[in-house]
Design an enzyme around this catalytic site. Sequence first.
Site, mmCIF file in Angstrom:
data_model
loop_
_atom_site.group_PDB
_atom_site.id
_atom_site.type_symbol
_atom_site.label_atom_id
_atom_site.label_comp_id
_atom_site.label_asym_id
_atom_site.label_seq_id
_atom_site.Cartn_x
_atom_site.Cartn_y
_atom_site.Cartn_z
ATOM 1 N N ASN A 18 -16.160 -8.306 -10.118
ATOM 2 C CA ASN A 18 -15.112 -9.103 -9.459
ATOM 3 C C ASN A 18 -15.716 -10.289 -8.708
ATOM 4 O O ASN A 18 -15.152 -11.387 -8.723
ATOM 5 C CB ASN A 18 -14.284 -8.227 -8.518
ATOM 6 C CG ASN A 18 -13.246 -7.420 -9.270
ATOM 7 O OD1 ASN A 18 -12.243 -7.955 -9.717
ATOM 8 N ND2 ASN A 18 -13.515 -6.134 -9.452
ATOM 9 N N ARG A 95 -16.652 1.238 1.309
ATOM 10 C CA ARG A 95 -16.760 1.806 2.649
ATOM 11 C C ARG A 95 -15.391 1.837 3.300
ATOM 12 O O ARG A 95 -14.589 0.917 3.118
ATOM 13 C CB ARG A 95 -17.698 0.970 3.522
ATOM 14 C CG ARG A 95 -19.105 0.981 2.994
ATOM 15 C CD ARG A 95 -20.180 0.849 4.017
ATOM 16 N NE ARG A 95 -19.970 1.330 5.342
ATOM 17 C CZ ARG A 95 -20.517 2.433 5.846
ATOM 18 N NH1 ARG A 95 -21.241 3.218 5.085
ATOM 19 N NH2 ARG A 95 -20.319 2.753 7.103
ATOM 20 N N LEU A 97 -13.406 1.240 6.493
ATOM 21 C CA LEU A 97 -13.680 0.363 7.631
ATOM 22 C C LEU A 97 -13.019 0.907 8.893
ATOM 23 O O LEU A 97 -11.915 1.462 8.846
ATOM 24 C CB LEU A 97 -13.153 -1.048 7.340
ATOM 25 C CG LEU A 97 -13.715 -1.704 6.073
ATOM 26 C CD1 LEU A 97 -13.065 -3.068 5.847
ATOM 27 C CD2 LEU A 97 -15.225 -1.854 6.164
ATOM 28 N N ASN A 111 -8.436 -6.927 -0.321
ATOM 29 C CA ASN A 111 -9.125 -5.930 -1.144
ATOM 30 C C ASN A 111 -8.428 -5.843 -2.493
ATOM 31 O O ASN A 111 -7.233 -6.128 -2.601
ATOM 32 C CB ASN A 111 -9.058 -4.565 -0.450
ATOM 33 C CG ASN A 111 -9.790 -3.485 -1.217
ATOM 34 O OD1 ASN A 111 -10.912 -3.691 -1.682
ATOM 35 N ND2 ASN A 111 -9.164 -2.333 -1.383
ATOM 36 N N HIS A 113 -7.572 -3.081 -5.511
ATOM 37 C CA HIS A 113 -7.535 -1.636 -5.716
ATOM 38 C C HIS A 113 -7.006 -1.362 -7.133
ATOM 39 O O HIS A 113 -6.019 -1.971 -7.554
ATOM 40 C CB HIS A 113 -6.610 -0.983 -4.681
ATOM 41 C CG HIS A 113 -6.539 0.494 -4.831
ATOM 42 N ND1 HIS A 113 -7.573 1.327 -4.425
ATOM 43 C CD2 HIS A 113 -5.591 1.301 -5.360
ATOM 44 C CE1 HIS A 113 -7.258 2.576 -4.712
ATOM 45 N NE2 HIS A 113 -6.059 2.586 -5.276
ATOM 46 N N SER A 140 -3.970 -3.977 -7.872
ATOM 47 C CA SER A 140 -3.253 -4.659 -6.799
ATOM 48 C C SER A 140 -4.254 -5.344 -5.881
ATOM 49 O O SER A 140 -5.324 -4.798 -5.606
ATOM 50 C CB SER A 140 -2.468 -3.650 -5.937
ATOM 51 O OG SER A 140 -1.641 -2.821 -6.719
ATOM 52 N N LEU A 148 -6.118 3.235 4.774
ATOM 53 C CA LEU A 148 -6.798 2.948 3.501
ATOM 54 C C LEU A 148 -5.812 2.610 2.378
ATOM 55 O O LEU A 148 -4.862 3.363 2.135
ATOM 56 C CB LEU A 148 -7.636 4.168 3.111
ATOM 57 C CG LEU A 148 -8.598 3.986 1.937
ATOM 58 C CD1 LEU A 148 -9.719 3.020 2.298
ATOM 59 C CD2 LEU A 148 -9.172 5.344 1.525
ATOM 60 N N ASP A 149 -6.047 1.510 1.715
ATOM 61 C CA ASP A 149 -5.270 1.080 0.538
ATOM 62 C C ASP A 149 -3.773 0.979 0.818
ATOM 63 O O ASP A 149 -2.944 1.168 -0.081
ATOM 64 C CB ASP A 149 -5.491 2.033 -0.651
ATOM 65 C CG ASP A 149 -6.946 2.140 -1.055
ATOM 66 O OD1 ASP A 149 -7.669 1.140 -0.932
ATOM 67 O OD2 ASP A 149 -7.368 3.226 -1.490
ATOM 68 N N GLU A 178 -8.301 -7.157 -13.326
ATOM 69 C CA GLU A 178 -8.792 -7.464 -11.972
ATOM 70 C C GLU A 178 -9.457 -8.838 -11.957
ATOM 71 O O GLU A 178 -9.300 -9.606 -11.007
ATOM 72 C CB GLU A 178 -9.823 -6.412 -11.521
ATOM 73 C CG GLU A 178 -9.237 -5.041 -11.271
ATOM 74 C CD GLU A 178 -10.291 -4.007 -10.875
ATOM 75 O OE1 GLU A 178 -11.412 -4.400 -10.495
ATOM 76 O OE2 GLU A 178 -9.998 -2.811 -10.957
#
Length: 220
Positions: A18, A95, A97, A111, A113, A140, A148-149, A178
């Site tokens: 990416n 990681r 965060l 981010n 995902h 996404s 998270l996410d 992606e």
Amino acid sequence: MSVPAFRIAVLISGSGSNLQAIMDATATGSISGEIEQVLSNRPDAGGLKRARQAGIPAEVIDHRHFDTREAYDEALGQRLTALRPDLIVLAGFMRILTDPLVRTFAGQMINIHPSLLPAYRGLHTHARALAAGERQHGCSVHYVIPELDAGPVIAQAPVTIKPDDTPASLQTRVQAMEHTLYPQVVSWIADGRVSLHDDQVWMDGQPISRPPRITAETEH
Ligand code: GRF
């Protein structure tokens, strides 16, 4: 006087495909911005080599040198604050965060995902989507919040599941999407078309009711 470039920091842990897609898009001008710095928590991340080959500074802040998650995130946060990026792009940064780090960069950190969020947060999304008999999977891009996410989704790219798909084959097709979706979203943000206000994604001066979906030719 020239307008200062939109400054991007990319955080990685792995192969950096990416990152490569975003580097390529800045090189061709599809993204109006510059990657100022690549940061990795792992010294063996393949993306470090990709960055250095492109002449982009690449640095390791090794999580194994820190006793706690909090201490690591404090060091990472200090480095990011010093860089003053306009956008922090998590590109396979594996990681979790801490809240203070996420809050410091609220609305400035995104981010990617591998699922059509809110479905399949967490790991092993391809295998889980197949096991559930889904007909569609995808990826996404979302703003990062402490959960998270779970942050506001900016855009998605669906991928049709084939009857003979394995987790690996599905992952390959999702990753190809992606590499289209992520540079697209970064370019929208760099152009000032997309931003976050009060936990709501805005695009072209309006709150979005549903994240836009981009599709590949083969998905039509
Ligand atoms: C991507 O597939 C992304 O969905 C996930 O981590 C992977 C990173 O791959 N968050 P790469 O390092 O960009 O090749």
